[in-house]
Motif scaffolding. Structure first.
Motif, PDB file in Angstrom:
ATOM      1  N   ASP A 168       0.857  -1.188   0.000  1.00  0.00           N
ATOM      2  CA  ASP A 168       0.000   0.000   0.000  1.00  0.00           C
ATOM      3  C   ASP A 168       0.894   1.240   0.000  1.00  0.00           C
ATOM      4  OD1 ASP A 168      -2.199   1.615   0.067  1.00  0.00           O
ATOM      5  OD2 ASP A 168      -2.726   1.191   2.143  1.00  0.00           O
ATOM      6  N   ASP A 169       1.529   1.483  -1.147  1.00  0.00           N
ATOM      7  CA  ASP A 169       2.528   2.548  -1.250  1.00  0.00           C
ATOM      8  C   ASP A 169       2.008   3.826  -1.901  1.00  0.00           C
ATOM      9  OD1 ASP A 169       2.264   1.213  -3.694  1.00  0.00           O
ATOM     10  OD2 ASP A 169       4.341   1.592  -4.273  1.00  0.00           O
ATOM     11  N   VAL A 170       0.776   3.802  -2.388  1.00  0.00           N
ATOM     12  CA  VAL A 170       0.192   4.989  -3.013  1.00  0.00           C
ATOM     13  C   VAL A 170      -1.141   5.259  -2.331  1.00  0.00           C
ATOM     14  CG1 VAL A 170      -0.497   6.093  -5.170  1.00  0.00           C
ATOM     15  CG2 VAL A 170       1.299   4.334  -5.195  1.00  0.00           C
ATOM     16  N   PRO A 171      -1.157   6.156  -1.344  1.00  0.00           N
ATOM     17  CA  PRO A 171      -2.398   6.413  -0.602  1.00  0.00           C
ATOM     18  C   PRO A 171      -3.566   6.742  -1.513  1.00  0.00           C
ATOM     19  CG  PRO A 171      -0.543   7.547   0.422  1.00  0.00           C
ATOM     20  CD  PRO A 171      -0.051   6.985  -0.881  1.00  0.00           C
ATOM     21  N   GLY A 172      -4.684   6.074  -1.251  1.00  0.00           N
ATOM     22  CA  GLY A 172      -5.894   6.328  -2.005  1.00  0.00           C
ATOM     23  C   GLY A 172      -6.001   5.573  -3.319  1.00  0.00           C
ATOM     24  N   GLN A 173      -5.000   4.749  -3.638  1.00  0.00           N
ATOM     25  CA  GLN A 173      -5.042   3.990  -4.888  1.00  0.00           C
ATOM     26  C   GLN A 173      -4.899   2.496  -4.599  1.00  0.00           C
ATOM     27  OE1 GLN A 173      -2.927   5.263  -8.282  1.00  0.00           O
ATOM     28  NE2 GLN A 173      -3.056   7.432  -7.781  1.00  0.00           N
ATOM     29  N   THR A 174      -5.193   1.707  -5.603  1.00  0.00           N
ATOM     30  CA  THR A 174      -5.022   0.264  -5.499  1.00  0.00           C
ATOM     31  C   THR A 174      -3.581  -0.048  -5.119  1.00  0.00           C
ATOM     32  OG1 THR A 174      -6.641   0.024  -7.265  1.00  0.00           O
ATOM     33  CG2 THR A 174      -5.301  -1.909  -6.759  1.00  0.00           C
ATOM     34  N   GLN A 175      -3.406  -1.060  -4.294  1.00  0.00           N
ATOM     35  CA  GLN A 175      -2.063  -1.431  -3.846  1.00  0.00           C
ATOM     36  C   GLN A 175      -1.214  -1.904  -5.019  1.00  0.00           C
ATOM     37  OE1 GLN A 175      -2.298  -4.219  -0.594  1.00  0.00           O
ATOM     38  NE2 GLN A 175      -3.304  -2.758   0.743  1.00  0.00           N
ATOM     39  N   SER A 176       0.089  -1.629  -4.924  1.00  0.00           N
ATOM     40  CA  SER A 176       1.036  -2.138  -5.912  1.00  0.00           C
ATOM     41  C   SER A 176       1.230  -3.629  -5.695  1.00  0.00           C
ATOM     42  CB  SER A 176       2.392  -1.437  -5.767  1.00  0.00           C
ATOM     43  OG  SER A 176       2.296  -0.087  -6.132  1.00  0.00           O
ATOM     44  N   LEU A 177       1.523  -4.337  -6.762  1.00  0.00           N
ATOM     45  CA  LEU A 177       1.864  -5.746  -6.657  1.00  0.00           C
ATOM     46  C   LEU A 177       3.361  -5.863  -6.408  1.00  0.00           C
ATOM     47  CD1 LEU A 177      -0.160  -7.136  -9.704  1.00  0.00           C
ATOM     48  CD2 LEU A 177      -0.873  -6.971  -7.302  1.00  0.00           C
ATOM     49  N   VAL A 178       3.740  -6.786  -5.556  1.00  0.00           N
ATOM     50  CA  VAL A 178       5.147  -7.046  -5.270  1.00  0.00           C
ATOM     51  C   VAL A 178       5.492  -8.397  -5.883  1.00  0.00           C
ATOM     52  CG1 VAL A 178       6.904  -7.358  -3.477  1.00  0.00           C
ATOM     53  CG2 VAL A 178       4.998  -5.760  -3.095  1.00  0.00           C
ATOM     54  N   TYR A 179       6.559  -8.404  -6.668  1.00  0.00           N
ATOM     55  CA  TYR A 179       7.085  -9.636  -7.248  1.00  0.00           C
ATOM     56  C   TYR A 179       8.442  -9.923  -6.621  1.00  0.00           C
ATOM     57  CZ  TYR A 179       3.529 -10.446 -10.766  1.00  0.00           C
ATOM     58  OH  TYR A 179       2.342 -10.746 -11.389  1.00  0.00           O
ATOM     59  N   LYS A 180       8.811 -11.203  -6.606  1.00  0.00           N
ATOM     60  CA  LYS A 180      10.094 -11.580  -6.008  1.00  0.00           C
ATOM     61  C   LYS A 180      10.729 -12.703  -6.819  1.00  0.00           C
ATOM     62  CE  LYS A 180      10.559 -14.168  -2.077  1.00  0.00           C
ATOM     63  NZ  LYS A 180      10.584 -14.474  -0.639  1.00  0.00           N
ATOM     64  N   ALA A 181      12.041 -12.629  -6.955  1.00  0.00           N
ATOM     65  CA  ALA A 181      12.820 -13.739  -7.517  1.00  0.00           C
ATOM     66  C   ALA A 181      13.807 -14.148  -6.439  1.00  0.00           C
ATOM     67  CB  ALA A 181      13.579 -13.299  -8.768  1.00  0.00           C
ATOM     68  N   GLU A 182      13.995 -15.448  -6.305  1.00  0.00           N
ATOM     69  CA  GLU A 182      14.933 -15.969  -5.312  1.00  0.00           C
ATOM     70  C   GLU A 182      16.103 -16.627  -6.020  1.00  0.00           C
ATOM     71  OE1 GLU A 182      13.551 -17.609  -1.639  1.00  0.00           O
ATOM     72  OE2 GLU A 182      11.479 -17.284  -2.283  1.00  0.00           O
ATOM     73  N   ARG A 183      17.267 -16.440  -5.461  1.00  0.00           N
ATOM     74  CA  ARG A 183      18.497 -16.956  -6.044  1.00  0.00           C
ATOM     75  C   ARG A 183      18.411 -18.450  -6.307  1.00  0.00           C
ATOM     76  NH1 ARG A 183      24.162 -17.840  -3.564  1.00  0.00           N
ATOM     77  NH2 ARG A 183      25.478 -17.491  -5.377  1.00  0.00           N
ATOM     78  N   LEU A 184      17.919 -19.219  -5.368  1.00  0.00           N
ATOM     79  CA  LEU A 184      17.880 -20.669  -5.534  1.00  0.00           C
ATOM     80  C   LEU A 184      16.990 -21.090  -6.682  1.00  0.00           C
ATOM     81  CD1 LEU A 184      17.792 -21.807  -1.807  1.00  0.00           C
ATOM     82  CD2 LEU A 184      19.726 -21.836  -3.392  1.00  0.00           C
ATOM     83  N   GLN A 185      15.933 -20.311  -6.943  1.00  0.00           N
ATOM     84  CA  GLN A 185      15.030 -20.630  -8.052  1.00  0.00           C
ATOM     85  C   GLN A 185      15.679 -20.351  -9.402  1.00  0.00           C
ATOM     86  OE1 GLN A 185      11.884 -17.922  -6.991  1.00  0.00           O
ATOM     87  NE2 GLN A 185      10.629 -19.554  -6.120  1.00  0.00           N
ATOM     88  N   MET A 186      16.606 -19.394  -9.416  1.00  0.00           N
ATOM     89  CA  MET A 186      17.137 -18.902 -10.681  1.00  0.00           C
ATOM     90  C   MET A 186      18.426 -19.591 -11.117  1.00  0.00           C
ATOM     91  SD  MET A 186      14.761 -16.711 -11.184  1.00  0.00           S
ATOM     92  CE  MET A 186      15.304 -15.797 -12.593  1.00  0.00           C
ATOM     93  N   ILE A 187      19.134 -20.209 -10.193  1.00  0.00           N
ATOM     94  CA  ILE A 187      20.447 -20.792 -10.529  1.00  0.00           C
ATOM     95  C   ILE A 187      20.275 -22.130 -11.214  1.00  0.00           C
ATOM     96  CG2 ILE A 187      22.639 -21.620  -9.596  1.00  0.00           C
ATOM     97  CD1 ILE A 187      22.442 -19.470  -7.499  1.00  0.00           C
TER      98      ILE A 187
END
Length: 174
Positions: free
Chosen positions: A155-174
């Motif tokens: 919830d980084d923009v007051p009054g607007q829809t929340q931003s989506l957070v994506y994540k990549a993990e090292r173990l998944q990518m190697i």
């Protein structure tokens, strides 16, 4: 510290990039999904660039100025990984913004893959995050194509829809 991909040249930004940064970050088209909107004047671009240069000086990495190998003198965008505050939590964040003329060519995917490789191989970090507005389907597609997974919302923009957070993990990518 320059890096290259199949088609891109990634280099630290320089003060000479200020005008191009303002052109890209001041363009309403490139800010369609940015709640803050385009930069209003060159002073805002200068503050942004100085922040990037400071990050590079302190950490040895940060946002790259991006050009193509076919036209290395023409910056087509800026992006990479940098420390970014997710409200009160500092995270390594992947971000990018390309000139509208560079859209639809796969450059964001190429940049994103290179940034994750740099983070996991050179920096040996465990996770990289990205924020995206829920309506920005093109950027969501890029994040998913490079292997990032939905992680939550912010919830980084007051009054607007929340931003989506994506994540990549090292173990998944190697």
């Amino acid at each position: 510290m320059h890096r290259t991909t199949a088609r891109l040249i990634l280099r630290p930004p320089k003060t000479e990039d200020l005008a191009r940064l303002f052109e890209i970050y001041g363009d309403p088209a490139t800010n369609q999904f940015n709640p803050a909107g385009p930069l209003a004047d060159a002073r805002q671009a200068e503050v942004l660039l100085q922040g990037w240069l400071h990050h590079w000086g302190k950490n040895g990495y940060g946002q790259w100025a991006i050009s193509t190998s076919g036209a290395p003198e023409q910056v087509i965008g800026f992006g990479g990984i940098a420390l970014y505050n997710y409200l009160n939590v500092e995270r390594l964040n992947l971000g990018y913004r390309f000139d509208a003329a560079a859209w639809g060519k796969g450059y964001a995917t190429e940049l994103g893959s290179a940034a994750l490789e740099f983070a996991f191989t050179d920096l040996e970090v465990e996770q990289v995050y990205a924020l995206v507005r829920p309506a920005h389907s093109a950027s969501i597609g890029v994040l998913e194509k490079i292997g990032m997974q939905p992680f939550g919302e912010l919830d980084d923009v007051p009054g607007q829809t929340q931003s989506l957070v994506y994540k990549a993990e090292r173990l998944q990518m190697i």
